[in-house]
Write an enzyme that holds these catalytic residues in place. Structure first.
Site, PDB file in Angstrom:
ATOM      1  N   ARG A  50       0.859  -1.183   0.000  1.00 37.78           N
ATOM      2  CA  ARG A  50       0.000   0.000   0.000  1.00 37.78           C
ATOM      3  C   ARG A  50       0.892   1.229   0.000  1.00 37.78           C
ATOM      4  O   ARG A  50       2.114   1.104   0.081  1.00 37.78           O
ATOM      5  CB  ARG A  50      -1.030  -0.002   1.154  1.00 37.78           C
ATOM      6  CG  ARG A  50      -0.677  -0.749   2.401  1.00 37.78           C
ATOM      7  CD  ARG A  50       0.443  -0.164   3.168  1.00 37.78           C
ATOM      8  NE  ARG A  50       0.277   1.269   3.335  1.00 37.78           N
ATOM      9  CZ  ARG A  50       1.221   2.140   3.555  1.00 37.78           C
ATOM     10  NH1 ARG A  50       2.497   1.758   3.631  1.00 37.78           N
ATOM     11  NH2 ARG A  50       0.976   3.430   3.697  1.00 37.78           N
ATOM     12  N   GLY A  51       0.242   2.407  -0.090  1.00 39.51           N
ATOM     13  CA  GLY A  51       1.017   3.643  -0.246  1.00 39.51           C
ATOM     14  C   GLY A  51       1.082   3.953  -1.736  1.00 39.51           C
ATOM     15  O   GLY A  51       1.495   3.094  -2.536  1.00 39.51           O
ATOM     16  N   ALA A  52       0.677   5.167  -2.118  1.00 33.92           N
ATOM     17  CA  ALA A  52       0.485   5.490  -3.535  1.00 33.92           C
ATOM     18  C   ALA A  52       1.697   5.169  -4.436  1.00 33.92           C
ATOM     19  O   ALA A  52       1.538   4.454  -5.433  1.00 33.92           O
ATOM     20  CB  ALA A  52       0.072   6.959  -3.662  1.00 33.92           C
ATOM     21  N   ARG A  60      -7.445  -0.378  -6.654  1.00 37.36           N
ATOM     22  CA  ARG A  60      -7.758   0.673  -5.671  1.00 37.36           C
ATOM     23  C   ARG A  60      -7.972   1.992  -6.436  1.00 37.36           C
ATOM     24  O   ARG A  60      -7.194   2.306  -7.338  1.00 37.36           O
ATOM     25  CB  ARG A  60      -6.625   0.801  -4.635  1.00 37.36           C
ATOM     26  CG  ARG A  60      -6.449  -0.476  -3.810  1.00 37.36           C
ATOM     27  CD  ARG A  60      -5.563  -0.253  -2.619  1.00 37.36           C
ATOM     28  NE  ARG A  60      -6.193   0.578  -1.605  1.00 37.36           N
ATOM     29  CZ  ARG A  60      -5.535   1.138  -0.593  1.00 37.36           C
ATOM     30  NH1 ARG A  60      -4.235   0.981  -0.491  1.00 37.36           N
ATOM     31  NH2 ARG A  60      -6.170   1.850   0.308  1.00 37.36           N
ATOM     32  N   GLN A 110      -1.633   1.897   9.910  1.00 29.43           N
ATOM     33  CA  GLN A 110      -0.365   2.078   9.167  1.00 29.43           C
ATOM     34  C   GLN A 110       0.659   2.841  10.008  1.00 29.43           C
ATOM     35  O   GLN A 110       1.858   2.637   9.864  1.00 29.43           O
ATOM     36  CB  GLN A 110      -0.604   2.862   7.861  1.00 29.43           C
ATOM     37  CG  GLN A 110      -1.368   2.109   6.796  1.00 29.43           C
ATOM     38  CD  GLN A 110      -2.846   2.443   6.832  1.00 29.43           C
ATOM     39  OE1 GLN A 110      -3.407   2.706   7.887  1.00 29.43           O
ATOM     40  NE2 GLN A 110      -3.495   2.405   5.693  1.00 29.43           N
ATOM     41  N   ASP A 140      -2.299  10.858  -1.876  1.00 35.57           N
ATOM     42  CA  ASP A 140      -2.665   9.824  -2.849  1.00 35.57           C
ATOM     43  C   ASP A 140      -3.029  10.415  -4.192  1.00 35.57           C
ATOM     44  O   ASP A 140      -2.920   9.757  -5.223  1.00 35.57           O
ATOM     45  CB  ASP A 140      -3.814   8.966  -2.313  1.00 35.57           C
ATOM     46  CG  ASP A 140      -3.258   7.914  -1.389  1.00 35.57           C
ATOM     47  OD1 ASP A 140      -2.912   8.254  -0.242  1.00 35.57           O
ATOM     48  OD2 ASP A 140      -3.120   6.757  -1.834  1.00 35.57           O
ATOM     49  N   ASN A 165      -5.754  12.188   0.889  1.00 36.70           N
ATOM     50  CA  ASN A 165      -4.812  11.362   1.648  1.00 36.70           C
ATOM     51  C   ASN A 165      -5.621  10.559   2.674  1.00 36.70           C
ATOM     52  O   ASN A 165      -6.838  10.705   2.791  1.00 36.70           O
ATOM     53  CB  ASN A 165      -3.740  12.238   2.316  1.00 36.70           C
ATOM     54  CG  ASN A 165      -2.592  11.413   2.872  1.00 36.70           C
ATOM     55  OD1 ASN A 165      -2.045  10.557   2.189  1.00 36.70           O
ATOM     56  ND2 ASN A 165      -2.233  11.633   4.120  1.00 36.70           N
ATOM     57  N   LYS A 166      -4.923   9.739   3.418  1.00 36.22           N
ATOM     58  CA  LYS A 166      -5.565   8.837   4.387  1.00 36.22           C
ATOM     59  C   LYS A 166      -6.582   9.569   5.262  1.00 36.22           C
ATOM     60  O   LYS A 166      -6.313  10.677   5.727  1.00 36.22           O
ATOM     61  CB  LYS A 166      -4.461   8.184   5.229  1.00 36.22           C
ATOM     62  CG  LYS A 166      -4.903   7.182   6.253  1.00 36.22           C
ATOM     63  CD  LYS A 166      -5.768   6.098   5.698  1.00 36.22           C
ATOM     64  CE  LYS A 166      -5.165   5.314   4.549  1.00 36.22           C
ATOM     65  NZ  LYS A 166      -6.180   4.497   3.816  1.00 36.22           N
TER      66      LYS A 166
HETATM   67  O1  MRU Z   1      -4.484   2.985   2.317  1.00 33.78           O
HETATM   68  P1  MRU Z   1      -3.017   3.243   2.152  1.00 33.78           P
HETATM   69  O2  MRU Z   1      -2.192   2.677   3.243  1.00 33.78           O
HETATM   70  O3  MRU Z   1      -2.551   2.857   0.773  1.00 33.78           O
HETATM   71  O4  MRU Z   1      -2.901   4.831   2.241  1.00 33.78           O
HETATM   72  C1  MRU Z   1      -1.635   5.406   2.147  1.00 33.78           C
HETATM   73  C2  MRU Z   1      -1.652   6.867   2.357  1.00 33.78           C
HETATM   74  O5  MRU Z   1      -2.675   7.472   2.563  1.00 33.78           O
HETATM   75  C3  MRU Z   1      -0.345   7.588   2.226  1.00 33.78           C
HETATM   76  O6  MRU Z   1      -0.344   8.722   3.029  1.00 33.78           O
HETATM   77  C4  MRU Z   1      -0.148   8.011   0.763  1.00 33.78           C
HETATM   78  O7  MRU Z   1      -0.319   6.935  -0.113  1.00 33.78           O
HETATM   79  C5  MRU Z   1       1.159   8.619   0.543  1.00 33.78           C
HETATM   80  S1  MRU Z   1       2.419   7.375   0.644  1.00 33.78           S
HETATM   81  C6  MRU Z   1       3.916   7.978   0.315  1.00 33.78           C
END
Ligand code: MRU
Length: 328
Positions: A46-48, A80, A178, A219, A229-230
């Protein structure tokens, strides 16, 4: 040893199963695009930026195995919806295929460029960090969320490595945790002083002068600088406004979706309510209660002090300044 979320191995992709962290370090062997799509959907990765890199290798695997490229593209695309890096990376791979370029080289370039972008963001971002700082961050934006080093966590890493006295407040980031599971794990490995807090602690800390700045990842960022973002990020931006605390976003150029203007146009992922009704393995809500799991929120440009990118810092955050970065 530097933390890696994935490693390309000629004919398969090794992936660190992030759902097992911090307790166990388990590596998955992904052999085709279907394995990769499943890993993204189920959040083993996970993470963009990491999603984008891994999808690129997924595309390579599927095409190499003789699947129809359009089919491979679609399967990876519908994993996603919010992280723009996923679509950006898949489009790059599809273009490389159409132009007859080497797909393996293209996927490796996407990975290498992401790592380099993080190092650049670390340099630009470090200039905004005071010599002594209590920094609050949300979710995980470190090596695990990227090709290495990290975006927001990369800036924190760079500031710490440059000798600054940094303390990090780590939002646990419900429901997937996370922050508590992944960010704390990375900070431990790096020896950066930190403390895990519940998401609802941020306001209290700010009211007591215990937060100097907030830095988060993204994201998707629109042409006028609105950020997805999250879930919980928007709340932090409002708290920062109330307390006069700088609110920074760090993201590479691959996170910018210049086709849209407003936060309202960003597709927001909703995940299973089951993830809200349990805390790890432990169930915490009545079986019969409905729950809502909105995985991301959006923060308008006017709440953001600056966006740190690999091409420079956008400050103030405006359409004009975003487009300047892309020579438009
Ligand atoms: O649901 P996730 O864990 O994929 O969400 C990740 C985030 O929201 C991060 O802040 C975002 O992807 C930036 S990662 C460098």
């Amino acid at each position: 040893m530097e933390v890696r979320a994935f490693v390309w191995e000629k004919d398969h992709l090794l992936l660190l199963e992030q759902r097992e962290l911090p307790h166990r370090e388990v590596w998955l062997e992904l052999k085709n695009h279907k394995d990769v799509a499943k890993a993204i959907k189920e959040m083993s990765v996970r993470g963009a930026p990491a999603i984008g890199c891994v999808a690129a290798y997924g595309f390579l695997l599927g095409v190499k195995l003789g699947y129809d490229p359009e089919e491979v593209y679609e399967e990876l695309k519908y994993t996603r919806p919010t992280a723009f890096n996923l679509f950006w990376a898949l489009d790059r791979m599809m273009n490389a295929l159409k132009e007859g370029r080497d797909l393996e080289e293209e996927a490796k370039s996407i990975e290498r460029e992401d790592y380099e972008a993080n190092i650049k963001m670390g340099e630009f971002g470090n200039e905004l960090i005071p010599n002594k700082a209590n920094i609050l961050t949300h979710c995980n934006t470190g090596a695990l969320a990227t090709a290495g080093w990290g975006t927001a966590l990369g800036v924190i890493r760079s500031a710490h490595r440059s000798g600054k006295e940094i303390n990090v407040w780590v939002d646990e980031t419900r429901p997937y945790l996370q922050g508590a599971r992944l960010t704390a794990w990375e900070l431990m490995k790096e020896g950066i002083p930190h403390s895990v807090i519940t998401d609802s602690t941020a306001g209290y800390l700010m009211s007591r002068g215990l937060v100097d700045l907030v830095i988060v990842g993204a994201d998707r960022i629109t042409a006028r600088g609105d950020v997805a973002n999250k879930i919980g990020t928007y709340t932090l931006s409002v708290l920062c406004k109330e307390h006069g605390i700088p609110f920074y976003v760090a993201a590479p150029h691959s996170t910018f979706d210049l086709n849209i203007e407003s936060e309202r146009e960003i597709p927001i992922e909703e995940r299973s309510p089951r993830e809200v009704k349990s805390f790890g393995e432990c169930k915490v809500a009545p079986e019969g209660s409905p729950a809502t799991h909105i995985a991301f929120d959006t923060t308008p440009a006017q709440n953001i002090t600056a966006i740190i990118t690999d091409r420079g810092v956008i400050k103030p955050v405006s359409r004009e300044n975003v487009l300047r970065l892309f020579d438009r």
